[in-house]
Write a protein that holds these residues in place. Structure first.
Motif, PDB file in Angstrom:
ATOM      1  N   THR A  77       0.840  -1.198   0.000  1.00  0.00           N
ATOM      2  CA  THR A  77       0.000   0.000   0.000  1.00  0.00           C
ATOM      3  C   THR A  77       0.875   1.248   0.000  1.00  0.00           C
ATOM      4  OG1 THR A  77      -0.117  -0.017   2.421  1.00  0.00           O
ATOM      5  CG2 THR A  77      -1.874  -1.142   1.222  1.00  0.00           C
TER       6      THR A  77
ATOM      7  N   GLU B 270       2.729   3.146   3.137  1.00  0.00           N
ATOM      8  CA  GLU B 270       3.240   2.148   4.080  1.00  0.00           C
ATOM      9  C   GLU B 270       4.425   1.386   3.506  1.00  0.00           C
ATOM     10  OE1 GLU B 270       1.700  -1.799   6.585  1.00  0.00           O
ATOM     11  OE2 GLU B 270       0.286  -0.581   5.423  1.00  0.00           O
ATOM     12  N   HIS B 271       4.274   0.842   2.327  1.00  0.00           N
ATOM     13  CA  HIS B 271       5.345   0.068   1.703  1.00  0.00           C
ATOM     14  C   HIS B 271       6.112   0.870   0.648  1.00  0.00           C
ATOM     15  CE1 HIS B 271       2.313  -2.891   3.132  1.00  0.00           C
ATOM     16  NE2 HIS B 271       3.389  -3.505   3.593  1.00  0.00           N
TER      17      HIS B 271
ATOM     18  N   SER C 189       6.341   5.045  -1.248  1.00  0.00           N
ATOM     19  CA  SER C 189       5.947   6.433  -1.002  1.00  0.00           C
ATOM     20  C   SER C 189       6.431   7.344  -2.125  1.00  0.00           C
ATOM     21  CB  SER C 189       6.527   6.910   0.333  1.00  0.00           C
ATOM     22  OG  SER C 189       7.951   6.852   0.302  1.00  0.00           O
TER      23      SER C 189
END
Length: 334
Positions: free
Chosen positions: A15, A18-19, A21
């Motif tokens: 996502t 979260e994982h 950026s």
């Protein structure tokens, strides 16, 4: 739900935020993917060639998906850069410039095609319209049609503060909402709104082009926005492509033709009561186009004006052979 599905099929669930950026800058952006093991993957990438701040999120998701397939489909940083610079999605804030003329007055009408058909997409459309800053007041004309199982009121709420005039149309599908019902929703929120109803979106767009005097220099920043459904955009774009083929019948043959030859232009009639003698006319008299092309000459290739942007469907790169249509005759102004 999506995470549970990923677990069921034994795939990794990633996502944004979260994982992976993004960090946005003025001219480009930084992508970062934190791997479970090993160093993070970082890339400095150009901004997508699509308007809208949300396009960075879409781009980051696409980059992540490609990275997850690196073993089967290797992609280099230069490939990501090239793809982002040249990306194009038809019907996503797609801008077309339609040449218009009445007498000695000529200009280009901006027509924006966007398939926004829910409140979220409508808010993104509103954001893009607000970013089109101009030095003087400009009018935004909506060509709007939706399906009856969509949140019509939610879309109207999202855009009501940026639309000045509403040209509302039916959609010729089982789920298509009637223009009168859409107009009633708009009037409930904006009792003073200017609204016209039509049987199809292309007819609405035709009237919007004629009635709002785009050929005047004072209206050069006005724009028509076509939205509400894929059906809406498809109906208008098909008509615009046909219109451009009539205006520029030889656009694919020779762009370096005699620059002094008078180009074929879209002609705005003196009266809205325009008749046509074209034997190939397929619409009923009530749907007679309010905008017609000037007579097509059988002379050699005609060079279009350099500033005219034809629809993406008719670019030289497509190697399409276009035959000039039968001449369309206009009556003398009364």
């Amino acid at each position: 739900t999506r995470k549970l599905h990923a677990i069921e099929i034994q795939e990794e669930f990633l996502t944004i935020g979260e994982h992976f950026s993004i960090t946005a800058f003025e001219e480009d952006w930084q992508y970062r993917l934190q791997k479970k093991m090993g160093d993070a993957i970082e890339m400095r990438l150009p901004n997508p060639a699509l308007l809208g701040k949300y396009q960075l999120n879409n781009a980051a998701c696409a980059v992540t998906a490609a990275l997850m397939l690196q073993e089967k489909l290797p992609v280099q940083v230069c490939d990501f850069q090239a793809a982002l610079k040249n990306v194009f999605v038809a019907g996503r804030f797609e801008v077309l410039l339609v040449p218009v003329q009445k007498g000695a007055q000529k200009n280009q009408a901006m027509v924006i095609l966007d398939v926004a058909h829910n409140p979220h997409a409508a808010r993104a459309l509103k954001e893009n319209l607000e970013k089109m800053h101009v030095q003087k007041p400009a009018k935004v004309i909506a060509v709007f049609a939706m399906l009856n199982d969509k949140d019509i009121a939610g879309v109207v709420v999202a855009l009501k503060n940026v639309i000045d005039v509403w040209y509302v149309a039916d959609i010729a599908q089982v789920r298509g909402e009637k223009a009168e019902n859409i107009a009633q929703i708009i009037r409930t929120m904006m009792p003073q709104a200017t609204i016209q109803c039509f049987t199809e979106a292309s007819t609405a767009c035709r009237h919007a082009l004629l009635e709002n005097q785009f050929y005047k220099a004072d209206n050069e920043n006005d724009k028509i926005v076509v939205f509400g459904s894929f059906y809406t955009v498809a109906n208008v774009k098909q008509w615009l492509v046909l219109l451009m083929l009539i205006i520029l019948p030889n656009v694919l043959k020779d762009r370096a033709a005699d620059e002094h030859r008078e180009p074929i232009k879209l002609t705005m009639p003196e009266s809205t009561e325009v008749a046509t003698e074209n034997a190939q006319q397929t619409e009923t008299p009530t749907a007679t186009p309010a905008i017609e092309a000037a007579p097509v000459q059988e002379a050699p290739a005609v060079a279009p004006e350099p500033s005219v942007a034809a629809p993406a469907d008719i670019t030289p790169e497509n190697n399409v052979s276009v035959q000039p249509p039968p001449p369309v005759k206009l009556p003398e102004p009364s």
